[in-house]
Motif scaffolding. Structure first.
Motif, PDB file in Angstrom:
ATOM      1  N   GLY A 662     -16.663  17.530  19.265  1.00 59.53           N
ATOM      2  CA  GLY A 662     -15.274  17.939  19.054  1.00 59.53           C
ATOM      3  C   GLY A 662     -15.039  18.728  17.784  1.00 59.53           C
ATOM      4  N   TYR A 663     -16.117  19.160  17.108  1.00 60.04           N
ATOM      5  CA  TYR A 663     -15.941  19.844  15.821  1.00 60.04           C
ATOM      6  C   TYR A 663     -15.274  21.211  15.982  1.00 60.04           C
ATOM      7  CZ  TYR A 663     -16.940  21.813  11.235  1.00 60.04           C
ATOM      8  OH  TYR A 663     -16.818  22.396   9.998  1.00 60.04           O
ATOM      9  N   ALA A 664     -15.526  21.880  17.102  1.00 63.79           N
ATOM     10  CA  ALA A 664     -14.942  23.211  17.294  1.00 63.79           C
ATOM     11  C   ALA A 664     -13.417  23.156  17.224  1.00 63.79           C
ATOM     12  CB  ALA A 664     -15.392  23.795  18.628  1.00 63.79           C
ATOM     13  N   THR A 665     -12.835  22.147  17.862  1.00 61.89           N
ATOM     14  CA  THR A 665     -11.374  22.005  17.841  1.00 61.89           C
ATOM     15  C   THR A 665     -10.877  21.702  16.441  1.00 61.89           C
ATOM     16  OG1 THR A 665     -11.405  21.220  20.119  1.00 61.89           O
ATOM     17  CG2 THR A 665      -9.429  20.751  18.827  1.00 61.89           C
ATOM     18  N   ARG A 666     -11.597  20.791  15.725  1.00 61.69           N
ATOM     19  CA  ARG A 666     -11.177  20.436  14.371  1.00 61.69           C
ATOM     20  C   ARG A 666     -11.286  21.636  13.421  1.00 61.69           C
ATOM     21  NH1 ARG A 666     -10.726  15.671  11.494  1.00 61.69           N
ATOM     22  NH2 ARG A 666     -10.141  14.843  13.525  1.00 61.69           N
ATOM     23  N   LEU A 667     -12.338  22.421  13.560  1.00 58.51           N
ATOM     24  CA  LEU A 667     -12.508  23.577  12.681  1.00 58.51           C
ATOM     25  C   LEU A 667     -11.396  24.592  12.913  1.00 58.51           C
ATOM     26  CD1 LEU A 667     -14.162  25.174  10.604  1.00 58.51           C
ATOM     27  CD2 LEU A 667     -15.511  26.085  12.503  1.00 58.51           C
ATOM     28  N   ARG A 668     -11.024  24.798  14.164  1.00 56.88           N
ATOM     29  CA  ARG A 668      -9.926  25.737  14.440  1.00 56.88           C
ATOM     30  C   ARG A 668      -8.638  25.287  13.757  1.00 56.88           C
ATOM     31  NH1 ARG A 668     -12.401  26.358  19.673  1.00 56.88           N
ATOM     32  NH2 ARG A 668     -11.187  24.616  20.500  1.00 56.88           N
ATOM     33  N   SER A 669      -8.362  23.996  13.796  1.00 55.49           N
ATOM     34  CA  SER A 669      -7.128  23.512  13.183  1.00 55.49           C
ATOM     35  C   SER A 669      -7.199  23.584  11.660  1.00 55.49           C
ATOM     36  CB  SER A 669      -6.841  22.073  13.630  1.00 55.49           C
ATOM     37  OG  SER A 669      -7.817  21.180  13.126  1.00 55.49           O
ATOM     38  N   ARG A 670      -8.363  23.340  11.071  1.00 63.91           N
ATOM     39  CA  ARG A 670      -8.510  23.377   9.616  1.00 63.91           C
ATOM     40  C   ARG A 670      -8.459  24.806   9.068  1.00 63.91           C
ATOM     41  NH1 ARG A 670      -8.226  18.258   7.182  1.00 63.91           N
ATOM     42  NH2 ARG A 670      -9.321  16.742   8.472  1.00 63.91           N
ATOM     43  N   SER A 671      -8.827  25.785   9.895  1.00 64.50           N
ATOM     44  CA  SER A 671      -8.907  27.174   9.412  1.00 64.50           C
ATOM     45  C   SER A 671      -7.905  28.089  10.096  1.00 64.50           C
ATOM     46  CB  SER A 671     -10.324  27.709   9.618  1.00 64.50           C
ATOM     47  OG  SER A 671     -10.651  27.732  10.992  1.00 64.50           O
ATOM     48  N   GLN A 672      -6.898  27.522  10.764  1.00 63.54           N
ATOM     49  CA  GLN A 672      -5.907  28.307  11.503  1.00 63.54           C
ATOM     50  C   GLN A 672      -6.573  29.260  12.493  1.00 63.54           C
ATOM     51  OE1 GLN A 672      -5.381  28.198   7.814  1.00 63.54           O
ATOM     52  NE2 GLN A 672      -4.456  26.266   8.463  1.00 63.54           N
ATOM     53  N   GLY A 673      -7.629  28.788  13.130  1.00 67.41           N
ATOM     54  CA  GLY A 673      -8.297  29.570  14.156  1.00 67.41           C
ATOM     55  C   GLY A 673      -9.217  30.649  13.642  1.00 67.41           C
ATOM     56  N   ARG A 674      -9.443  30.711  12.317  1.00 65.14           N
ATOM     57  CA  ARG A 674     -10.238  31.804  11.755  1.00 65.14           C
ATOM     58  C   ARG A 674     -11.675  31.403  11.450  1.00 65.14           C
ATOM     59  NH1 ARG A 674      -6.841  33.126   6.640  1.00 65.14           N
ATOM     60  NH2 ARG A 674      -6.651  30.850   6.733  1.00 65.14           N
ATOM     61  N   GLY A 675     -12.012  30.149  11.606  1.00 64.11           N
ATOM     62  CA  GLY A 675     -13.353  29.682  11.273  1.00 64.11           C
ATOM     63  C   GLY A 675     -14.288  29.700  12.471  1.00 64.11           C
ATOM     64  N   THR A 676     -15.558  29.936  12.213  1.00 64.33           N
ATOM     65  CA  THR A 676     -16.592  29.877  13.250  1.00 64.33           C
ATOM     66  C   THR A 676     -17.754  29.051  12.718  1.00 64.33           C
ATOM     67  OG1 THR A 676     -17.677  31.900  12.480  1.00 64.33           O
ATOM     68  CG2 THR A 676     -15.982  32.138  14.181  1.00 64.33           C
ATOM     69  N   PHE A 677     -18.564  28.520  13.634  1.00 62.87           N
ATOM     70  CA  PHE A 677     -19.742  27.784  13.179  1.00 62.87           C
ATOM     71  C   PHE A 677     -20.856  27.917  14.200  1.00 62.87           C
ATOM     72  CE2 PHE A 677     -18.171  24.718  16.163  1.00 62.87           C
ATOM     73  CZ  PHE A 677     -19.247  23.899  16.512  1.00 62.87           C
TER      74      PHE A 677
END
Length: 698
Positions: A662-677
């Motif tokens: 579920g990290y993809a969803t959390r990263l999107r919320s933490r970075s306003q959709g601008r983060g990738t991993f």
């Protein structure tokens, strides 16, 4: 107008190339493949990943997710050469697709992002290609993007991949003004305007000095590594274009140098010289070592890439389609025709090939015959699996199959309607047949069907494939990771005697075992065997056939360790002594003694529970770094580095795989959709006390 690379041609196979496209996800592999097909006339319209119109990403899930999931084969012609091209996935969860493709390729084009350079999965697929000895050239893509720089990308190639880059082009223009390249071999320019083909001309005046300096560096680097080039360089202080081409070809095929080209696949710039380099520098089937296999008598034997040799081929991919079962073959020797009978050397069965197809992703053209060097699909094989060797019935030869990695993530999958249980079992069987990196088992405690794979996305794709292709409604449980156990401190001189008398012939075996941690680090991931066995018994106290039985029993005991029933890795077992009974000793008795004796030894040893960890590379804007670092810390992540790059920060950390669901969803919320991993496997680490019921050392 293009610059062609000439070489003597005396055999039809010299004009054949079996190549792959390798890269990190989103580096531009599929776009590069599309532009190659367009430049060679294999397609008449440029496919786009974002539009879902690409030839190779034809699966519905590939188009909806915008990534390559399944390796796809296509063919094209360039400068009198036939190119069989395989577009491979770039996501870590589908690394096994890359492994199977590399097994049958003669060469590869490694694509790198001109901004990011070498990325984590770029490095992983590079190491895979190293293991298979596949020669490569490099294409630094996306030079039209902001922040793109060829020299920076080449520096990362040199530092992270430990290779010698041989840069044969100089970009004309930077970033959005990138319009062409200077060919340092011929010292001519190629410029792409609004037209389709490049315009050849002299080196621009403002780049002449830099181009001459870079050609000197290229010539010096080549001369240092190539004897014939060194001789000419010493005489003339430079290298002729033909000498340079020959030397670059030799260095590419020996792996002593990496030819580096550049361009922008999306803007269709740099593709023609890339094709010239592919056919000029990468090997034909005649330029690679002959395939080796074992005969029925166990003798190693080579088969040359010769249509007149006995037929030999490897099945590297299987697809179940609406029209039947497609088996993809790389033919190493001989030839086969429609209706031909071949032997599955591993299974000992004969099969009949009903149709032979040239493959263009999801489209096929029927042919009557295929010969050595070809990559084709065949219809009619009923039971040959991935990794099967097909050969002439009168000249059997067994090739080494591609290796499949052990699954690391599992989910429970059940049909929502009990009447669909049988259909689900059939769907699972077809999935595992197509993708050997998937595994299906029944949990003995819960009775649930458990699907295991290489990552969360891998399992999502597999489950969605069942839903789409079979039309089944299924329920999926929370993912579980594959834990392991390993020995920290072992035992010596453990005595185990197995005695069983229940009427008739009995069982009697006596063994003495030492258990120690294996040399190396089983937590490092790769390079260290899971288990080693040795015998120091002297005087024939335990016959050799019984020693082999003890080893087999020990391997049986590794399946479930004492901490939690997980597989045990990273240990060495030594049989130091033993005894036999004149009547009741047997291989079965010693195998049982090995299994139960090692279980007793593990109970007496100090073990630790291990969990899989991954290296995570997170790219986020500057203003989101704090939130991302806090989230990684909450997931038991350990930050190992960070790099600032043009308004963004690239954070590298090692994180337990179980914490990434579920990290993809959390990263999107933490970075306003601008983060990738992105992730790649990094081995195993001890589980902290209290996590997963981790046991404290005994």
């Amino acid at each position: 107008m293009r610059t062609e690379l000439h070489r003597p041609v005396s055999h039809p196979l010299t004009r054949l190339r079996n190549l792959g496209i390798l890269a990190h996800v989103d580096a531009g592999k599929t776009t590069t493949t599309e532009r190659i097909l367009y430049a060679t006339g294999a397609t008449y319209k440029r496919g786009e990943v974002h539009d879902g119109t690409t030839v190779t990403d034809f699966d519905a899930q590939e188009r909806s997710r915008g990534i390559t999931i399944f390796a796809a084969a296509v063919s094209c012609d360039w400068a009198g050469h036939r190119i069989n091209l395989i577009d491979t996935p770039g996501h870590v969860d589908f690394a096994d697709e890359v492994e199977r493709a590399l097994r049958v390729l003669d060469g590869a084009i490694a694509v790198f992002d001109g901004v990011a350079g070498v990325e984590p999965q770029s490095e992983s697929v590079w190491r895979q290609a190293d293991r298979h000895g596949v020669p490569r050239i490099a294409f630094v893509n996306k030079l039209d993007r902001a922040g793109a720089d060829l020299d920076t990308a080449v520096r990362s190639i040199r530092d992270r991949l430990r290779v010698t880059p041989l840069v044969v082009q100089l970009p004309i223009g930077r970033e959005e003004n990138f319009t062409g390249v200077v060919d340092l071999v011929t010292m001519r320019s190629l410029v792409w305007t609004d037209g389709e083909a490049p315009v050849e001309g002299p080196v621009p005046d403002d780049l002449r000095e830099e181009a001459e300096q870079r050609r000197r560096v290229l010539a010096e680097t080549v001369a240092e590594r190539h004897p014939a080039a060194l001789e000419e360089y010493c005489e003339r202080s430079t290298l002729a274009a033909e000498t340079l081409r020959d030397a670059l070809r030799d260095l590419t095929r020996t792996g002593d140098g990496l030819v580096v080209l550049c361009g922008s696949a999306y803007r269709n710039r740099g593709i023609e010289p890339l094709l010239d380099a592919a056919v000029g520098y990468l090997p034909s089937p005649l330029d690679v070592p002959a395939v080796r296999g074992s005969t029925s008598g166990g003798e190693l034997r080579e088969r040359p890439a010769d249509p007149a040799a006995p037929f030999t081929a490897l099945v590297f991919k299987v697809n179940s389609t609406g029209t039947g079962r497609l088996s993809y073959l790389r033919i190493y020797a001989g030839s086969v025709g429609k209706g031909g009978v071949v032997l599955d050397a591993g299974a000992g069965r004969t099969e009949r090939i009903s149709r032979i197809l040239r493959v263009q992703a999801d489209r096929h053209t029927e042919v009557d015959r295929a010969v050595a060097g070809d990559i084709v699909a065949v219809v009619g094989l009923k039971s040959a699996r991935v990794g099967a060797t097909l050969c002439a019935p009168d000249a059997p030869l067994l090739l080494e199959p591609p290796t499949a990695a052990d699954p690391v993530v599992s989910v429970a999958v059940e049909a929502r309607r009990s009447t669909d249980t049988g259909r689900l079992a059939s769907a699972f069987a077809r999935l595992v047949e197509e993708d050997p990196s998937l595994a299906v088992r029944t949990d003995p405690e819960t009775g649930q069907t458990v699907l295991s794979g290489m990552g969360e996305l891998h399992l999502e794709v597999a489950v969605e494939k069942i839903r789409q292709d079979v039309g089944l409604e299924v329920s999926v449980g929370r993912p579980q990771v594959a834990y392991r156990e390993t020995v920290v401190h072992g035992v010596t001189g453990l005595v185990y005697r197995h005695v069983k008398q229940d009427g008739g012939a009995g069982q009697w075996a006596h063994v003495v075992l030492d258990v120690t941690p294996l040399d190396g680090d089983p937590m490092a991931g790769g390079g260290v065997p899971d288990f080693a066995f040795a015998s120091t018994v002297v005087g024939g106290r335990v016959p050799k056939e019984y020693v082999r039985a003890v080893e087999a029993g020990c391997r049986d005991a590794l399946a479930d360790g004492p901490l939690g029933g997980h597989p045990v890795i990273g240990l060495r077992v030594t049989l130091t002594d033993g005894a036999t009974h004149v009547k009741d000793s047997s291989e079965l008795a010693f195998r049982t003694a090995g299994r139960l004796g090692l279980r007793a030894a593990l109970q007496a040893s100090e073990l630790v529970l291990l969990e899989p960890v991954v290296e995570v590379t997170v790219t986020v804007p500057d203003d989101a770094v704090g939130a991302v670092l806090g989230d990684l810390a909450a997931r038991r992540g350990r930050v190992v580095g960070s790099t600032a790059r043009a308004g963004t920060v690239v954070v590298t950390a090692t994180v337990p795989l179980a914490e990434l669901f579920g990290y993809a969803t959390r990263l999107r919320s933490r970075s306003q959709g601008r983060g990738t991993f992105s992730t790649r496997a990094a081995g195993y680490n001890p589980v902290p006390s209290g996590i997963h019921g981790a046991a404290s050392p005994r």
